[in-house]
Motif scaffolding. Structure first.
Motif, mmCIF file in Angstrom:
data_model
loop_
_atom_site.group_PDB
_atom_site.id
_atom_site.type_symbol
_atom_site.label_atom_id
_atom_site.label_comp_id
_atom_site.label_asym_id
_atom_site.label_seq_id
_atom_site.Cartn_x
_atom_site.Cartn_y
_atom_site.Cartn_z
ATOM 1 N N GLU A 208 40.921 -10.229 76.834
ATOM 2 C CA GLU A 208 39.930 -10.569 75.826
ATOM 3 C C GLU A 208 40.591 -10.628 74.458
ATOM 4 N N ALA B 233 38.113 -11.071 67.618
ATOM 5 C CA ALA B 233 37.301 -12.052 66.919
ATOM 6 C C ALA B 233 38.171 -12.884 65.991
ATOM 7 N N SER C 10 35.028 -19.036 67.516
ATOM 8 C CA SER C 10 35.246 -17.780 68.206
ATOM 9 C C SER C 10 34.228 -17.517 69.294
ATOM 10 N N ASP D 4 31.417 -12.598 72.588
ATOM 11 C CA ASP D 4 32.390 -11.849 73.368
ATOM 12 C C ASP D 4 32.299 -12.188 74.849
ATOM 13 N N ARG E 112 36.716 -16.677 74.971
ATOM 14 C CA ARG E 112 37.214 -15.485 74.290
ATOM 15 C C ARG E 112 38.255 -14.753 75.118
#
Length: 598
Positions: free
Chosen positions: A541, A544, A572, A575, A580
């Protein structure tokens, strides 16, 4: 925005940061340049004889300008018997007829100037061809003559001098000495050749050798070149007395034989030579450069070559050899920037050249790959082509985010692999012949480029068969085919080189982003651009920030997956959004914290 301000702004998103290198504001185009290596015999064949030529280079220079590189470095094109692909020079001030004429060279320089490209040429000062007029004169002269003193001749050892003067070995295999017959036809002295027997080493203890190469420098500077890449710059001067050496032939460190003790490399008197050369180049203006092919060990010694009155650059071979080992990569980057910052010099970064297996093939192995200079043959374990291309794209994107200068090898922007199915009778690297085929040599990374997928010889040339065969797989990798695809390797290179220039990354800073540095990932902040590489088996992951470019399209899958491409300018997102996550074997650049690049 200052480095401190950028770090303060980025820290909440990027986590703890370890600053290694400040932004570079010193003058000099080379400090942040992207320089493209052209291997002339394999670039483009315009006259149809199967060998690339200067006219072919001129014809395709617009393609390199479009790629957004700053300069072109030409491997040797001088008059030569071509025993070692032109690194055996018989006339340093003329063009070999297989490549064209001095007039063709002048036309190429003019076209490069029109396109805003600088031209750097190879200089081969350690050795010449045994057909060079100076060596032929040495062979015709007696021991102790001025003609012999241009080279390193010594009497043999043992009964009647039948044994070599010492135990030094050639880089290409076998002894580094060859015995000659004297003018009377009887066995005579031995001459030193750290490479092929057709490449006698010059004697740099002789002022006449210095004078000759200063003449050569001025000849090409007068024709408009922007500098010189100096071949085996670390080897010109040998230790007094030529003491025996039990270590590696290439001078690399081994048990009991540290590289800095090798008597044929890295001698102190070298630096006086390069100071004299620097004065000559400075006389032509502040924009002419010297780049050392200096394979020195350990890495901090590299700084000795790029002090303010010597070379402008030196190749960073430890980085090339670090592979995808994140610990070695971090160590080499940190040590390089620290050592070179201490003398005010930029680092260089490189992943491929004409002497090593292309990184698209090297990175296609999950275990040990080929040794340097050995190549890959059809009977060897084969790399995974898709895996290699994917990792190569990730490695290139990671490298091109680093501050300093970068060197690209022709064809890497296409993701080309090594040529593997080369018949033995077509192999030309001296290593293959001198080792009886035990080492395949470097032909695989030197096969010609594919330009147009539907043309004869894939557009390399329309006449005779190329000097080395193009692999069948090159049809899908031809430049015209890739230019039409926004997700191709070529499109990725165009995108990241344009972004590199726009963001000023070559002049930027470097701070390790500690939260993203692990056993299988590595990340650094250059200005406010975070460069993150994931070598884990699982997706990672990302923090940001705006994704500027990534080495594979978002959601492209695992390490063995798809063609490399770019995902420029993606937002972006949330999440939970698949964009991402950084796939295994992928690199991305992200804008972190806002503001201008440092």
């Amino acid at each position: 925005m200052s480095v401190d301000s950028v770090i303060a702004t980025a820290a909440p998103l990027a986590g703890p940061l370890t600053l290694i290198h400040d932004a570079d504001n010193a003058p000099g185009w080379w400090r942040s340049a992207v320089i493209y290596q052209v291997y002339p015999r394999s670039f483009r064949d315009l006259n149809g004889d199967g060998i690339g030529d200067l006219a072919g280079i001129t014809a395709e220079l617009p393609q390199l300008a479009e790629l957004d590189v700053d300069a072109v470095w030409l491997s040797p094109f001088y008059t030569s018997p071509q025993r070692d692909a032109g690194y055996d020079v018989s006339d340093y001030c003329d063009v070999d007829p297989i490549f064209g004429t001095l007039g063709d060279f002048d036309v190429m320089i003019a076209e490069a100037n029109r396109l805003g490209l600088r031209v750097i040429v190879d200089l081969v000062p350690n050795h010449c061809s045994d057909q060079h007029v100076a060596f032929q004169a040495a062979l015709a002269s007696p021991a102790g003559s001025p003609e012999r003193d241009m080279f390193i001749f010594r009497d043999g050892t043992g009964p009647e001098g039948h044994e070599p003067p010492n135990n030094w070995q050639s880089h290409f295999g076998g002894p580094a000495w060859t015995r000659v017959a004297g003018p009377d036809g009887q066995p005579d002295q031995w001459y030193l050749h750290l490479f092929d027997s057709s490449q006698p080493d010059f004697n740099w203890d002789n002022p006449a050798v210095h004078a000759e190469f200063e003449r050569v420098l001025r000849f090409w500077l007068d024709r408009g070149v922007s500098g010189f890449r100096v071949d085996v710059a670390h080897a010109l001067v040998k230790a007094p007395g030529l003491p025996a050496w039990g270590g590696r032939a290439d001078g690399g460190s081994s048990d009991g034989f540290p590289g800095h003790e090798a008597p044929m490399f890295g001698q102190p008197a070298l630096h006086d030579i390069f100071r004299a050369w620097r004065l000559i180049l400075d006389g032509y203006g502040p924009d002419r450069i010297l780049c050392a092919e200096a394979n020195v060990d350990p890495l901090p010694r590299l700084a000795d070559w790029v002090r303010s009155d010597e070379m402008h650059q030196a190749f960073n071979f430890p980085y090339l050899h670090a592979g995808l080992d994140v610990y070695r990569m971090r160590s080499v980057i940190t040590d390089s920037l620290t050592a070179l910052d201490a003398v005010g010099a930029p680092s260089t970064w490189v992943l491929s050249n004409h002497d090593v297996v292309r990184h698209s093939s090297r990175f296609g192995y999950n275990g040990p790959g080929p040794r340097d200079g050995d190549g890959i043959g059809a009977a060897d374990p084969q790399p995974d082509a898709a895996l290699g291309r994917r990792r190569a794209a990730a490695a290139s994107l990671f490298m091109l985010g680093l501050p300093g200068a970068a060197y690209l090898y022709q064809g890497e922007e296409l993701g080309l692999p090594d040529g593997i199915d080369i018949p033995e009778h077509l192999r030309q690297d001296p290593t293959f012949a001198r080792t009886g085929g035990a080492r395949l040599g470097r032909d695989g990374c030197r096969v010609p480029l594919p330009w147009r997928s539907t043309e004869r010889h894939l557009g390399f040339g329309s006449g005779q068969d190329p000097w080395l065969p193009l692999p069948a797989s090159f049809a899908d990798l031809a430049r015209d085919a890739q230019a039409a695809s926004p997700s191709s390797h070529l499109s990725l290179y165009r995108n990241m080189l344009a972004l590199r220039r726009e963001l000023g990354l070559g002049r930027g800073s470097l701070a390790w982003a500690e939260d993203w540095c692990s056993v299988s990932s590595l990340a650094y902040l250059n200005g406010d651009t975070l460069v993150l590489m994931n070598l884990n088996h699982e997706p990672l992951e990302m923090p940001a920030g705006s994704v500027l470019v990534r080495s594979a399209g978002s959601g492209s899958g695992s390490d063995s997956g798809s063609d490399s491409g770019s995902d420029s300018g993606s937002d972006s997102g949330s999440d939970s959004d698949a964009t991402r996550f950084l796939a295994s074997g992928e690199t991305a650049w992200l804008r972190i914290g806002g503001g201008d690049a440092a």
